[in-house]
Design a protein around this motif. Structure first.
Motif, PDB file in Angstrom:
ATOM      1  N   TYR A 112       0.817  -1.215   0.000  1.00  0.00           N
ATOM      2  CA  TYR A 112       0.000   0.000   0.000  1.00  0.00           C
ATOM      3  C   TYR A 112       0.855   1.271   0.000  1.00  0.00           C
ATOM      4  CZ  TYR A 112      -4.597  -2.055   0.026  1.00  0.00           C
ATOM      5  OH  TYR A 112      -5.748  -2.707  -0.359  1.00  0.00           O
ATOM      6  N   VAL A 113       2.042   1.212   0.567  1.00  0.00           N
ATOM      7  CA  VAL A 113       2.963   2.349   0.475  1.00  0.00           C
ATOM      8  C   VAL A 113       3.385   2.556  -0.979  1.00  0.00           C
ATOM      9  CG1 VAL A 113       5.277   3.163   1.094  1.00  0.00           C
ATOM     10  CG2 VAL A 113       3.800   2.175   2.851  1.00  0.00           C
ATOM     11  N   ILE A 114       3.667   1.466  -1.670  1.00  0.00           N
ATOM     12  CA  ILE A 114       4.026   1.554  -3.091  1.00  0.00           C
ATOM     13  C   ILE A 114       2.853   2.082  -3.906  1.00  0.00           C
ATOM     14  CG2 ILE A 114       4.647   0.201  -5.136  1.00  0.00           C
ATOM     15  CD1 ILE A 114       6.129  -1.724  -3.183  1.00  0.00           C
ATOM     16  N   LYS A 115       1.652   1.566  -3.641  1.00  0.00           N
ATOM     17  CA  LYS A 115       0.471   2.015  -4.369  1.00  0.00           C
ATOM     18  C   LYS A 115       0.234   3.508  -4.166  1.00  0.00           C
ATOM     19  CE  LYS A 115      -4.272   2.201  -5.134  1.00  0.00           C
ATOM     20  NZ  LYS A 115      -5.279   3.176  -4.704  1.00  0.00           N
ATOM     21  N   ASP A 116       0.390   3.969  -2.941  1.00  0.00           N
ATOM     22  CA  ASP A 116       0.234   5.395  -2.638  1.00  0.00           C
ATOM     23  C   ASP A 116       1.225   6.230  -3.436  1.00  0.00           C
ATOM     24  OD1 ASP A 116      -0.526   7.771  -0.828  1.00  0.00           O
ATOM     25  OD2 ASP A 116       1.610   7.529  -0.391  1.00  0.00           O
ATOM     26  N   ALA A 117       2.464   5.771  -3.529  1.00  0.00           N
ATOM     27  CA  ALA A 117       3.483   6.502  -4.284  1.00  0.00           C
ATOM     28  C   ALA A 117       3.179   6.501  -5.773  1.00  0.00           C
ATOM     29  CB  ALA A 117       4.858   5.894  -4.021  1.00  0.00           C
ATOM     30  N   LEU A 118       2.676   5.397  -6.294  1.00  0.00           N
ATOM     31  CA  LEU A 118       2.296   5.336  -7.705  1.00  0.00           C
ATOM     32  C   LEU A 118       1.158   6.313  -8.011  1.00  0.00           C
ATOM     33  CD1 LEU A 118       2.396   1.457  -8.230  1.00  0.00           C
ATOM     34  CD2 LEU A 118       3.901   3.116  -9.351  1.00  0.00           C
ATOM     35  N   GLU A 119       0.211   6.412  -7.099  1.00  0.00           N
ATOM     36  CA  GLU A 119      -0.912   7.329  -7.293  1.00  0.00           C
ATOM     37  C   GLU A 119      -0.439   8.780  -7.263  1.00  0.00           C
ATOM     38  OE1 GLU A 119      -3.706   6.432  -8.276  1.00  0.00           O
ATOM     39  OE2 GLU A 119      -4.438   4.604  -7.319  1.00  0.00           O
ATOM     40  N   ARG A 120       0.399   9.111  -6.311  1.00  0.00           N
ATOM     41  CA  ARG A 120       0.852  10.503  -6.185  1.00  0.00           C
ATOM     42  C   ARG A 120       1.841  10.883  -7.281  1.00  0.00           C
ATOM     43  NH1 ARG A 120       3.993  11.017  -2.543  1.00  0.00           N
ATOM     44  NH2 ARG A 120       4.081   8.926  -1.587  1.00  0.00           N
ATOM     45  N   GLY A 121       2.716   9.947  -7.638  1.00  0.00           N
ATOM     46  CA  GLY A 121       3.720  10.235  -8.647  1.00  0.00           C
ATOM     47  C   GLY A 121       3.206  10.119 -10.065  1.00  0.00           C
TER      48      GLY A 121
END
Length: 379
Positions: A298-307
């Motif tokens: 979920y940390v990776i998913k959050d970064a993909l969404e923001r980036g």
């Protein structure tokens, strides 16, 4: 047996050729690579982590994938280290060649110490999983991130929680004995009767044990037979003492064991839903390793969404700016410092009560009161 300082690092360094980063044009699928010891002596623990990874990936994909990338689905690509440095390096290089946006793993701090050079050389984000040695984020590396507490945070905060508990119980703690691997959290120690007899003779107030599943089980069994004479046995990042399988298989032995470990927030409604989903799918209870693996996705998913990109450099920059409050850990927001450490990472202090590990500290996350001192260790 000689004991080195907690999680002292020994490792080798490998550097492999760079490969191109992933472009946004490939965003219909985001490849996430993992390297875990899925075969070999740590296969049981690795499977618990893998279950957590898979549960989170499937949840995200079922909910529409990464929306910032047009609904791109996450795909896990496997790598098996067998707990060997050379395999960790080669599997990391293979997955990077296959185009993963990020690498997750590898459980062992010894393997991680070498693999981090591979990921740094290839400018690939490396999300540490279950590897706690402090120096894994040292050396000015840009691509290494760790959600869980490192060794220093794990030991310091666990002992602070134990000291506060002892103070409340009006029990003095003056001497502490500690047992752990002679190496970087990755070897087997074997028979412990002689060493635990020496521990008993030194009359410590606490016995703190850091280690993997098999060794920790033998230590607890031997300490029980010897009537070790301490106020409590305390796990520290221990792979056994709060593990539901270990508890179920050793009910009498495990009752009132303590463990300072990464865990979930028992007050969180979302955590309860995740536990229910895990049990329904895997017919077992989510463990500390599974919680961390689930959270990393979920940390990776959050970064993909923001980036808005699966490009490795852009993903790395988005990870560095993480400020994730929607998670299931017993801490405030997940955010990383300049070294890649989660600045709010905190273990929970657990105690097995009535066959279940419950949080007894810190107070804001506690779901029960500790039993301390523990009479049975005095015989």
């Amino acid at each position: 047996m000689h004991r080195r300082p907690f999680l002292k690092t020994a490792g080798v360094v490998a550097a492999l050729g760079a490969v191109p980063s992933i472009g946004r044009a490939q965003a219909k699928e985001v490849k996430l690579g993992y390297i875990l010891p899925v075969t070999g002596p740590l296969a049981f623990e690795a499977q618990l982590s893998l279950n957590g990874l898979q549960l989170a990936v499937d949840e995200i994909n079922a909910a529409g994938g990464v929306k910032a990338l047009g609904g791109a689905k996450l795909t896990l690509l496997p790598g098996d280290t067998q707990q060997k440095v050379e395999l960790g390096n080669s599997e990391a290089a293979r997955l990077i060649d296959q185009g993963v946006a990020v690498l997750i793993g590898p459980f062992s701090s010894l393997v991680a110490y070498s693999v981090r050079q591979v990921t740094e050389k290839n400018k690939t984000p490396f999300m540490l999983l279950a590897a706690v040695a402090d120096n894994l984020t040292e050396g000015g590396l840009k691509y290494v991130f760790r959600v869980q507490p490192n060794g220093k945070a794990m030991s310091t905060l666990t002992m602070n929680n134990m000291a506060e508990m002892a103070k409340n119980a009006n029990v003095a703690i003056k001497r502490v004995a500690m047992m752990h691997e002679d190496g970087n959290f990755g070897t087997t120690m074997g028979n412990f009767t002689a060493e635990l007899s020496k521990v008993k003779a030194s009359k410590p107030d606490l016995l703190v044990i850091s280690g993997y599943y098999g060794d920790s089980k033998i230590i607890a069994e031997t300490a029980s037979k010897l009537r070790i004479g301490v106020h409590a046995l305390v796990g520290l990042a221990n792979a056994a003492y709060s593990n539901p399988k270990f508890i179920a298989d050793n009910r009498e032995l495990t009752e009132q064991l303590f463990d300072g470990n990464y865990w979930h927030n028992p007050q969180s409604a979302r955590a309860k839903a995740v536990f229910a989903a895990y049990e329904k799918r895997f017919n077992s209870t989510l463990t500390s390793h599974g919680v961390q693996a689930y959270t990393v996705i979920y940390v990776i998913k959050d970064a993909l969404e923001r980036g808005g990109s699966a490009d490795r450099d852009k993903l790395r920059d988005a990870l560095a700016k993480t400020n994730l409050t929607d998670h299931i850990l017993p801490q405030d927001a997940i955010k990383f410092d300049d070294t890649g450490e989660n600045v709010n990472a905190s273990p929970a202090l657990l105690q097995v009560q009535n066959g279940k590990p419950i949080v007894v500290g810190p107070a804001r996350f506690a779901e029960g009161k500790p039993v301390f001192p523990v009479p049975k260790w005095h015989g």
